[in-house]
Structures are given as structure tokens and as C-alpha cells.
Scaffold this motif. Sequence first.
Motif, PDB file in Angstrom:
ATOM      1  N   PHE A  90     -11.294 -12.510  -1.817  1.00 51.10           N
ATOM      2  CA  PHE A  90     -10.694 -13.176  -0.651  1.00 51.10           C
ATOM      3  C   PHE A  90     -10.390 -12.292   0.555  1.00 51.10           C
ATOM      4  N   THR A 134      -7.304 -11.305  11.435  1.00 51.66           N
ATOM      5  CA  THR A 134      -7.057 -11.503  10.008  1.00 51.66           C
ATOM      6  C   THR A 134      -8.283 -11.081   9.200  1.00 51.66           C
ATOM      7  N   SER A 175      -5.269  -5.958 -10.387  1.00 56.85           N
ATOM      8  CA  SER A 175      -4.908  -7.296  -9.880  1.00 56.85           C
ATOM      9  C   SER A 175      -4.993  -7.345  -8.352  1.00 56.85           C
ATOM     10  N   ALA A 219       0.839  -1.205   0.000  1.00 61.65           N
ATOM     11  CA  ALA A 219       0.000   0.000   0.000  1.00 61.65           C
ATOM     12  C   ALA A 219       0.876   1.258   0.000  1.00 61.65           C
ATOM     13  N   HIS A 256      -3.885  -7.249  13.912  1.00 67.16           N
ATOM     14  CA  HIS A 256      -5.317  -7.210  14.244  1.00 67.16           C
ATOM     15  C   HIS A 256      -5.906  -8.491  13.684  1.00 67.16           C
ATOM     16  N   THR A 295      -8.504 -12.179   6.021  1.00 63.69           N
ATOM     17  CA  THR A 295      -8.541 -13.166   4.936  1.00 63.69           C
ATOM     18  C   THR A 295      -9.836 -13.975   5.065  1.00 63.69           C
TER      19      THR A 295
HETATM   20  C1  HEC Z   1      -3.644 -12.952  -4.157  1.00 69.04           C
HETATM   21  C2  HEC Z   1      -4.450 -12.090  -3.338  1.00 69.04           C
HETATM   22  C3  HEC Z   1      -4.062 -10.654  -3.046  1.00 69.04           C
HETATM   23  C4  HEC Z   1      -3.409  -9.748  -3.853  1.00 69.04           C
HETATM   24  C5  HEC Z   1      -2.933  -9.940  -5.287  1.00 69.04           C
HETATM   25  C6  HEC Z   1      -3.306  -8.528  -3.091  1.00 69.04           C
HETATM   26  N1  HEC Z   1      -3.872  -8.688  -1.859  1.00 69.04           N
HETATM   27 FE1  HEC Z   1      -3.985  -7.273  -0.406  1.00 69.04          FE
HETATM   28  N2  HEC Z   1      -4.738  -8.666   0.883  1.00 69.04           N
HETATM   29  C7  HEC Z   1      -5.069  -9.957   0.559  1.00 69.04           C
HETATM   30  C8  HEC Z   1      -5.540 -10.668   1.734  1.00 69.04           C
HETATM   31  C9  HEC Z   1      -6.016 -12.105   1.781  1.00 69.04           C
HETATM   32  C10 HEC Z   1      -5.480  -9.733   2.806  1.00 69.04           C
HETATM   33  C11 HEC Z   1      -5.833  -9.986   4.276  1.00 69.04           C
HETATM   34  C12 HEC Z   1      -4.570 -10.340   5.086  1.00 69.04           C
HETATM   35  C13 HEC Z   1      -4.906 -10.757   6.513  1.00 69.04           C
HETATM   36  O1  HEC Z   1      -5.340  -9.895   7.315  1.00 69.04           O
HETATM   37  O2  HEC Z   1      -4.752 -11.964   6.797  1.00 69.04           O
HETATM   38  C14 HEC Z   1      -4.979  -8.491   2.222  1.00 69.04           C
HETATM   39  C15 HEC Z   1      -4.782  -7.325   2.939  1.00 69.04           C
HETATM   40  C16 HEC Z   1      -4.355  -6.127   2.417  1.00 69.04           C
HETATM   41  C17 HEC Z   1      -4.216  -4.894   3.169  1.00 69.04           C
HETATM   42  C18 HEC Z   1      -4.507  -4.713   4.658  1.00 69.04           C
HETATM   43  C19 HEC Z   1      -3.282  -5.106   5.486  1.00 69.04           C
HETATM   44  C20 HEC Z   1      -3.520  -5.069   6.979  1.00 69.04           C
HETATM   45  O3  HEC Z   1      -2.995  -4.176   7.648  1.00 69.04           O
HETATM   46  O4  HEC Z   1      -4.261  -5.921   7.481  1.00 69.04           O
HETATM   47  C21 HEC Z   1      -3.767  -3.932   2.289  1.00 69.04           C
HETATM   48  C22 HEC Z   1      -3.460  -2.478   2.610  1.00 69.04           C
HETATM   49  C23 HEC Z   1      -3.613  -4.583   0.996  1.00 69.04           C
HETATM   50  N3  HEC Z   1      -3.974  -5.905   1.102  1.00 69.04           N
HETATM   51  C24 HEC Z   1      -3.152  -3.954  -0.151  1.00 69.04           C
HETATM   52  C25 HEC Z   1      -2.869  -4.611  -1.349  1.00 69.04           C
HETATM   53  C26 HEC Z   1      -2.292  -3.964  -2.524  1.00 69.04           C
HETATM   54  C27 HEC Z   1      -1.948  -2.485  -2.619  1.00 69.04           C
HETATM   55  C28 HEC Z   1      -2.149  -4.933  -3.470  1.00 69.04           C
HETATM   56  C29 HEC Z   1      -1.590  -4.824  -4.859  1.00 69.04           C
HETATM   57  C30 HEC Z   1      -0.419  -4.006  -5.089  1.00 69.04           C
HETATM   58  C31 HEC Z   1      -2.659  -6.172  -2.894  1.00 69.04           C
HETATM   59  N4  HEC Z   1      -3.078  -5.935  -1.617  1.00 69.04           N
HETATM   60  C32 HEC Z   1      -2.704  -7.377  -3.572  1.00 69.04           C
HETATM   61  C33 HEC Z   1      -4.991 -10.533  -0.686  1.00 69.04           C
HETATM   62  C34 HEC Z   1      -4.344  -9.978  -1.790  1.00 69.04           C
END
Ligand code: HEC
Length: 156
Positions: free
Chosen positions: A152, A95, A144, A44, A93, A97
Motif C-alpha cells: 500500500f 501522499t 509487519s 521510523a 509532501h 499511499t
Molecule cells: C497498515 C499499513 C502500514 C503499516 C503497518 C506501516 N506503514 Fe508506514 N506507511 C504506510 C502508508 C500508507 C504510508 C504513506 C503515508 C502517506 O504519505 O499518505 C506510510 C509511510 C511511511 C513512512 C514515510 C512517512 C513520510 O514522511 O511520508 C515511513 C518512514 C514509514 N511509513 C515507516 C513505517 C514503520 C517504521 C512502520 C512499522 C513500525 C510502518 N511504517 C508501518 C502504511 C503502513
Amino acid sequence: MNKSVKSILAAMIVVASAGALAQQGQPKPENLIKWRQSAYQVLAWNSGRLKANVDGQYNKDEVVKAANTIAAIANSGLGALFAAGTEQGKGWHDTSTKPEFFKDAHRVGELAGNFNKEANELAKVAVAGDAAAVKEQFGKLGKSCKACHDDFKIKD
Ligand code: HEC
């Protein structure tokens, strides 16, 4: 101490140290969840940097740094942070997911593969230095991210 007590003690020591080794080799679920949340926060951070550059003052060095960081995380093998035992629980915090993530390896693989492809392409385009091309590729990367979150990630 008679012989059989000694051998029982020796066996207990072996079991205890095997347990300690297994623990060392296998990170705690809490850490795995923290690491994945941290990795996404770094994504991010760098997406924000890219956005500031493509929408405002363009700085090639900044764009290359941000794109390389995103590609490094994409290529890091993030999947390992979703090991069994991390379906629920707290990292920084709770999850966010969705449970489906752990049941649909095929779809996750497809989305993760697409994210990898766009991230690696962005790193290449960033080095070439054409701002319009970077903007376009950054848009593809963002899609993406969103595609995976739509399926998810529990909404904030
Ligand atoms: C293949 C799946 C996938 C992709 C691709 C993906 N994410 Fe995520 N993202 C997730 C999942 C699953 C979570 C939850 C993680 C958890 O809390 O267990 C998450 C959580 C986050 C969070 C919150 C983190 C936190 O503090 O809990 C941010 C911000 C984020 N993603 C940004 C991005 C950005 C920006 C990209 C691309 C550049 C991206 N994600 C690509 C699956 C993905």
C-alpha cells in the motif's frame, strides 16, 4: 426590514454557522495527510532507536521508551487519518499511499491488526528486558511494517 427578509437572513446565519461547525469537526485533508506522515516518521525514529539498541549497546530504558511510543501510535487509531478525501494530495509532501489502500479495507485491516499485535507484544517483551527476545520481536514488527508498505505504499 420586513418579516420574510428577516427570516431569510436568520436561515442564512444558521446555515453559515452549521458550515463553520462542520469544518471544525472535520480536519482538512492536508492536515490528515500531514498527521499520518508525521506518525510514520515517529515510528521510523523509534524503530531506529530500537535497531541501535539491539545491534549495539543495549539500554533497557531506551528500549522501553521506544517500544511504548511505537505501541501508542499503533493503538492510536491511525485509520482515522485515511478519511475520504485524502486519497490524493499533499501533507508535508505528496501522499505516498497507493489508491488501493482506500479500496481494500479488509486487507488493510488485516495488516494494521498484525502491526498492532506485534507492537503491543514488543512493548511487553521490552519491559521483561531480555535483549535476544526484544531483537526477535523487533524483527517481527519490522516484517509487519514492510508487509503493509509492499501492498500500500508507493516506493520512494
Ligand atoms: C497498515 C499499513 C502500514 C503499516 C503497518 C506501516 N506503514 Fe508506514 N506507511 C504506510 C502508508 C500508507 C504510508 C504513506 C503515508 C502517506 O504519505 O499518505 C506510510 C509511510 C511511511 C513512512 C514515510 C512517512 C513520510 O514522511 O511520508 C515511513 C518512514 C514509514 N511509513 C515507516 C513505517 C514503520 C517504521 C512502520 C512499522 C513500525 C510502518 N511504517 C508501518 C502504511 C503502513
